[in-house]
Design a protein around this motif. Structure first.
Motif, PDB file in Angstrom:
ATOM      1  N   HIS A  35      -3.236  -4.914   3.830  1.00 49.57           N
ATOM      2  CA  HIS A  35      -3.811  -3.891   4.685  1.00 49.57           C
ATOM      3  C   HIS A  35      -3.150  -3.870   6.058  1.00 49.57           C
ATOM      4  O   HIS A  35      -3.281  -2.908   6.791  1.00 49.57           O
ATOM      5  N   SER A  39       1.627   2.092   8.240  1.00 47.32           N
ATOM      6  CA  SER A  39       1.670   3.351   7.518  1.00 47.32           C
ATOM      7  C   SER A  39       3.041   3.957   7.720  1.00 47.32           C
ATOM      8  O   SER A  39       3.893   3.415   8.415  1.00 47.32           O
ATOM      9  N   SER A  40       3.256   5.145   7.153  1.00 45.20           N
ATOM     10  CA  SER A  40       4.566   5.766   7.269  1.00 45.20           C
ATOM     11  C   SER A  40       4.881   6.167   8.694  1.00 45.20           C
ATOM     12  O   SER A  40       6.019   6.481   9.026  1.00 45.20           O
ATOM     13  N   SER A  41       3.875   6.166   9.569  1.00 45.45           N
ATOM     14  CA  SER A  41       4.129   6.446  10.983  1.00 45.45           C
ATOM     15  C   SER A  41       4.728   5.243  11.690  1.00 45.45           C
ATOM     16  O   SER A  41       5.197   5.346  12.818  1.00 45.45           O
ATOM     17  N   SER A  48      -3.140   2.728   5.809  1.00 49.41           N
ATOM     18  CA  SER A  48      -2.227   3.523   4.992  1.00 49.41           C
ATOM     19  C   SER A  48      -2.731   3.514   3.556  1.00 49.41           C
ATOM     20  O   SER A  48      -3.552   2.677   3.171  1.00 49.41           O
ATOM     21  N   GLU A  50      -1.317   4.962  -0.623  1.00 48.24           N
ATOM     22  CA  GLU A  50      -0.452   5.791  -1.458  1.00 48.24           C
ATOM     23  C   GLU A  50      -1.176   7.048  -1.906  1.00 48.24           C
ATOM     24  O   GLU A  50      -0.581   8.125  -2.010  1.00 48.24           O
ATOM     25  N   LEU A 130      -3.704   8.623   7.242  1.00 48.96           N
ATOM     26  CA  LEU A 130      -3.237   7.785   6.125  1.00 48.96           C
ATOM     27  C   LEU A 130      -1.810   8.118   5.685  1.00 48.96           C
ATOM     28  O   LEU A 130      -1.107   7.253   5.180  1.00 48.96           O
ATOM     29  N   GLU A 131      -1.406   9.393   5.823  1.00 45.94           N
ATOM     30  CA  GLU A 131      -0.100   9.861   5.363  1.00 45.94           C
ATOM     31  C   GLU A 131       0.174   9.429   3.925  1.00 45.94           C
ATOM     32  O   GLU A 131       1.143   8.726   3.635  1.00 45.94           O
ATOM     33  N   PRO A 132      -0.670   9.813   2.981  1.00 46.28           N
ATOM     34  CA  PRO A 132      -0.521   9.374   1.592  1.00 46.28           C
ATOM     35  C   PRO A 132       0.632  10.093   0.884  1.00 46.28           C
ATOM     36  O   PRO A 132       1.112  11.136   1.330  1.00 46.28           O
TER      37      PRO A 132
END
Length: 246
Positions: A35, A39-41, A48, A50, A130-132
């Motif tokens: 955890h 995240s993708s940021s 984050s 998937e 979250l940018e999933p």
């Protein structure tokens, strides 16, 4: 289908989903991300995932209904089962509603009196954090003609990855339900218009159809729906790693 790129990858998707369905989830599993991973940021302090699972409606918003059967309850029951199936496959996922409450109650940042807009805004806002890789919104259909039946997946018309995700999900659901339906572009839906990540709305069946209604309210059948969705999502995530950015 006019696009040869999509046609070739959809052929691969069918193979991958068949593979995902036939192999035990433990064999497909990869180590679950911690955890604390960014995240993708790139910010390690932000969560984050998937996959973001959206359990439609909730609380005061019951969704469609047939007698005493409410859509919101079916959406949540299948979403909880799907989350369990995805976690068994070591797929990092977040479910945005784990009880019978409206997400509008959690939205204290949007300045509007409309409960509906606050609900949609909260669902949309979570995807920005979250940018999933995929957003799957679970719903149940209703039609004036009781003969209409079967699952239908709606996709973002201008997002090729959303179309691929929809086709993979539709294929898996068709096999589970014994139907031969095709996904449909959802041009007017708020989440499909606003979210950047590949997003689909899964209408799991029609409450207005007796056979669909029996399936949607049967715990054993709900588990089969969740398994079909999980296999498709697993196959899509394998495929998504090979796809260029849309």
């Amino acid at each position: 289908m006019k696009n040869p790129f999509l046609r070739s990858f959809l052929g691969i998707a069918v193979i991958l989903i068949a593979f995902a369905s036939s192999v035990p989830s433990e064999a497909l599993a990869t180590p679950a991300p911690e955890h604390s991973l960014p995240s993708s940021s790139g910010d390690p302090l932000l969560p984050s995932a998937e996959v973001l699972l959206d359990a439609g409606h909730g609380g005061i918003d019951g969704g469609t209904f047939e007698g005493t059967i409410l859509e919101k309850d079916i959406n949540l029951q299948v979403a909880l089962l799907l989350r369990k199936e995805l976690k068994a496959r070591k797929i990092d996922c977040v479910l945005n509603r784990v009880g019978d409450y409206a997400l509008s109650e959690e939205n204290r940042w949007q300045r509007t009196r409309s409960r509906h807009l606050r609900d949609l805004g909260q669902r949309y806002g979570l995807t920005s954090v979250l940018e999933p890789s995929a957003v799957v919104s679970l719903h149940v259909n209703w039609a004036r003609r009781p003969s209409r039946k079967g699952p239908i997946v709606l996709y973002q018309p201008n997002n090729p990855k959303s179309l691929i995700l929809a086709r993979v999900l539709q294929e898996s659901l068709n096999r589970s339900a014994g139907t031969h339906l095709a996904p449909f572009p959802g041009k007017t839906y708020y989440l499909l218009k606003r979210i950047n990540a590949p997003t689909v709305i899964v209408e799991m069946g029609f409450l207005s159809n007796p056979s669909d209604r029996a399936r949607l309210t049967d715990p054993a059948e709900q588990k089969k729906i969740a398994e079909a969705l999980a296999s498709a999502i697993s196959g899509y995530l394998l495929l998504e790693r090979c796809l260029p950015d849309s």
